[in-house]
Design an enzyme around this catalytic site. Structure first.
Site, PDB file in Angstrom:
ATOM      1  N   ASP A 169       0.827  -1.179  -0.102  1.00 19.13           N
ATOM      2  CA  ASP A 169      -0.114   0.044   0.027  1.00 19.13           C
ATOM      3  C   ASP A 169       0.877   1.425   0.011  1.00 19.13           C
ATOM      4  OD1 ASP A 169      -2.418   1.424   2.198  1.00 19.13           O
ATOM      5  OD2 ASP A 169      -2.309   1.522   0.116  1.00 19.13           O
ATOM      6  N   GLU A 199      -6.724   6.772   0.375  1.00 18.65           N
ATOM      7  CA  GLU A 199      -8.114   6.263   1.009  1.00 18.65           C
ATOM      8  C   GLU A 199      -8.801   7.384   1.451  1.00 18.65           C
ATOM      9  OE1 GLU A 199      -5.320   4.924   2.052  1.00 18.65           O
ATOM     10  OE2 GLU A 199      -4.694   5.190   4.213  1.00 18.65           O
TER      11      GLU A 199
HETATM   12  N1  LIG Z   1       7.808  -2.701  11.977  1.00 13.23           N
HETATM   13  C1  LIG Z   1       6.814  -2.857  12.521  1.00 13.23           C
HETATM   14  N2  LIG Z   1       6.087  -3.982  12.939  1.00 13.23           N
HETATM   15  C2  LIG Z   1       4.788  -4.138  13.370  1.00 13.23           C
HETATM   16  N3  LIG Z   1       3.990  -3.040  13.318  1.00 13.23           N
HETATM   17  C3  LIG Z   1       4.252  -1.970  12.709  1.00 13.23           C
HETATM   18  C4  LIG Z   1       5.660  -1.814  12.519  1.00 13.23           C
HETATM   19  N4  LIG Z   1       5.712  -0.671  11.862  1.00 13.23           N
HETATM   20  C5  LIG Z   1       4.635   0.028  11.966  1.00 13.23           C
HETATM   21  N5  LIG Z   1       3.675  -0.730  12.535  1.00 13.23           N
HETATM   22  C6  LIG Z   1       2.228  -0.644  12.759  1.00 13.23           C
HETATM   23  O1  LIG Z   1       1.662  -0.513  11.395  1.00 13.23           O
HETATM   24  C7  LIG Z   1       0.809   0.737  11.345  1.00 13.23           C
HETATM   25  C8  LIG Z   1       1.663   1.711  10.816  1.00 13.23           C
HETATM   26  C9  LIG Z   1       1.109   2.188   9.472  1.00 13.23           C
HETATM   27  C10 LIG Z   1       1.747   3.393   8.687  1.00 13.23           C
HETATM   28  N6  LIG Z   1       0.884   3.800   7.666  1.00 13.23           N
HETATM   29  C11 LIG Z   1       1.091   5.054   7.410  1.00 13.23           C
HETATM   30  O2  LIG Z   1       1.744   5.904   7.765  1.00 13.23           O
HETATM   31  C12 LIG Z   1      -0.132   5.552   6.325  1.00 13.23           C
HETATM   32  C13 LIG Z   1      -0.124   6.807   6.137  1.00 13.23           C
HETATM   33  C14 LIG Z   1      -1.231   7.192   5.184  1.00 13.23           C
HETATM   34  N7  LIG Z   1      -1.142   8.663   5.121  1.00 13.23           N
HETATM   35  O3  LIG Z   1      -0.308   9.534   5.815  1.00 13.23           O
HETATM   36  O4  LIG Z   1      -1.808   9.033   4.342  1.00 13.23           O
HETATM   37  C15 LIG Z   1      -1.929   6.435   4.660  1.00 13.23           C
HETATM   38  C16 LIG Z   1      -1.766   5.142   4.650  1.00 13.23           C
HETATM   39  O5  LIG Z   1      -2.376   4.111   4.051  1.00 13.23           O
HETATM   40  C17 LIG Z   1      -0.831   4.615   5.421  1.00 13.23           C
HETATM   41  O6  LIG Z   1      -0.806   3.127   5.525  1.00 13.23           O
HETATM   42  C18 LIG Z   1       0.516   1.221  12.827  1.00 13.23           C
HETATM   43  O7  LIG Z   1      -0.539   0.366  13.481  1.00 13.23           O
HETATM   44  C19 LIG Z   1       2.076   0.696  13.534  1.00 13.23           C
HETATM   45  O8  LIG Z   1       1.931   0.453  14.818  1.00 13.23           O
HETATM   46 MG   LIG Z   2      -1.642   2.422   3.894  1.00  7.68          MG
END
Ligand SMILES: Nc1ncnc2c1ncn2[C@@H]1O[C@H](/C=C/CNC(=O)c2cc([N+](=O)[O-])cc(O)c2O)[C@@H](O)[C@H]1O
Ligand SMILES: [Mg+2]
Length: 214
Positions: A169, A199
């Site tokens: 994504d 989204e």
């Molecule tokens: N190494 C790791 N192991 C396990 N869990 C982990 C991890 N790194 C991050 N996470 C988890 O994954 C999610 C992060 C998503 C980042 N998406 C984003 O930053 C994001 C931002 C936008 N946006 O800013 O428009 C749009 C989107 O669709 C996005 O997915 C959170 O729940 C975080 O706690």
């Molecule tokens: Mg995403």
């Protein structure tokens, strides 16, 4: 103290969605994020592309990196063939707690294994923890600077086999330039971009589907 956005999203699901009905949970979250509060779920437009890839692959073993509130875990698991499970990794305990409740509300708890922890720590333990050899499908939606190191780790741990599908994504927004460059130029992958929108917005974004060639 004020509730968090994931907690408010969970409340909306518990109030408005039909218990045990994954599609109703999905629609409730999309409505909430479009009309009340934006949240970083893959959403309905990119979600339809995710659905089509999951149906095409019909994976026996599937992994998601970054559960957040569980929206895409519900989307993926509702399409999995009987007897197969989605493993989803989430290292934020507050998000994991909300995701567990949303997954339970959808009735898909038997098809989803949510593991709390960091992908970098858990990927090397996948075979022993889950008794799997390789992964048929991986959905990447966690921190964008982790996509590249994590697929290299998947390769090193021999969790990918000829034909394994990676679906990433946000390759445009927020963007994952190093990951894109790698999968589009490496001779070990065949990559394809699915143009869509961020989204709940009109901003361009898309999913990158990459087949591991072995
Ligand atoms: N190494 C790791 N192991 C396990 N869990 C982990 C991890 N790194 C991050 N996470 C988890 O994954 C999610 C992060 C998503 C980042 N998406 C984003 O930053 C994001 C931002 C936008 N946006 O800013 O428009 C749009 C989107 O669709 C996005 O997915 C959170 O729940 C975080 O706690
Ligand atoms: Mg995403």
């Amino acid at each position: 103290t004020r509730s968090t956005r994931p907690q408010r999203l969970l409340k909306a699901v518990q109030k408005k969605a039909i218990k045990g009905d994954p599609q109703s949970v999905i629609s409730t979250i999309d409505y909430f994020c479009r009309h009340s509060e934006w949240a970083m779920n893959v959403g309905d437009e990119k979600g339809a592309i995710l659905d089509s890839v999951v149906c095409e692959v019909s994976p026996s073993t599937a992994l998601e990196l970054g559960t957040y509130c569980g929206y895409s875990a519900v989307r993926i698991a509702r399409l999995l063939p009987p007897g197969t499970k989605l493993i989803t990794l989430e290292f934020n305990p507050d998000y994991a707690a909300v995701a567990r409740q949303i997954i339970e509300y959808s009735g898909l708890q038997d098809k989803i294994c949510l593991v709390e922890g960091a992908s970098g720590d858990l990927i090397p333990k996948m075979q022993e923890l889950f008794g799997i050899k390789t992964l048929d499908f991986v959905f990447l939606d966690h921190w964008k600077d982790r996509y590249l190191p994590d697929i290299k780790l998947l390769e090193e741990c021999q969790l990918l086999r000829k034909g394994s599908i990676l679906l990433a994504d946000n390759v445009i927004c927020p963007g994952t330039p190093d990951y894109l460059e790698y999968v589009r130029n490496s001779p070990r992958y065949e990559s394809k971009y699915f143009k869509s929108h961020l989204e709940y917005t009109k901003v361009e974004d898309g999913l990158e589907k990459s087949v591991f060639l072995g």
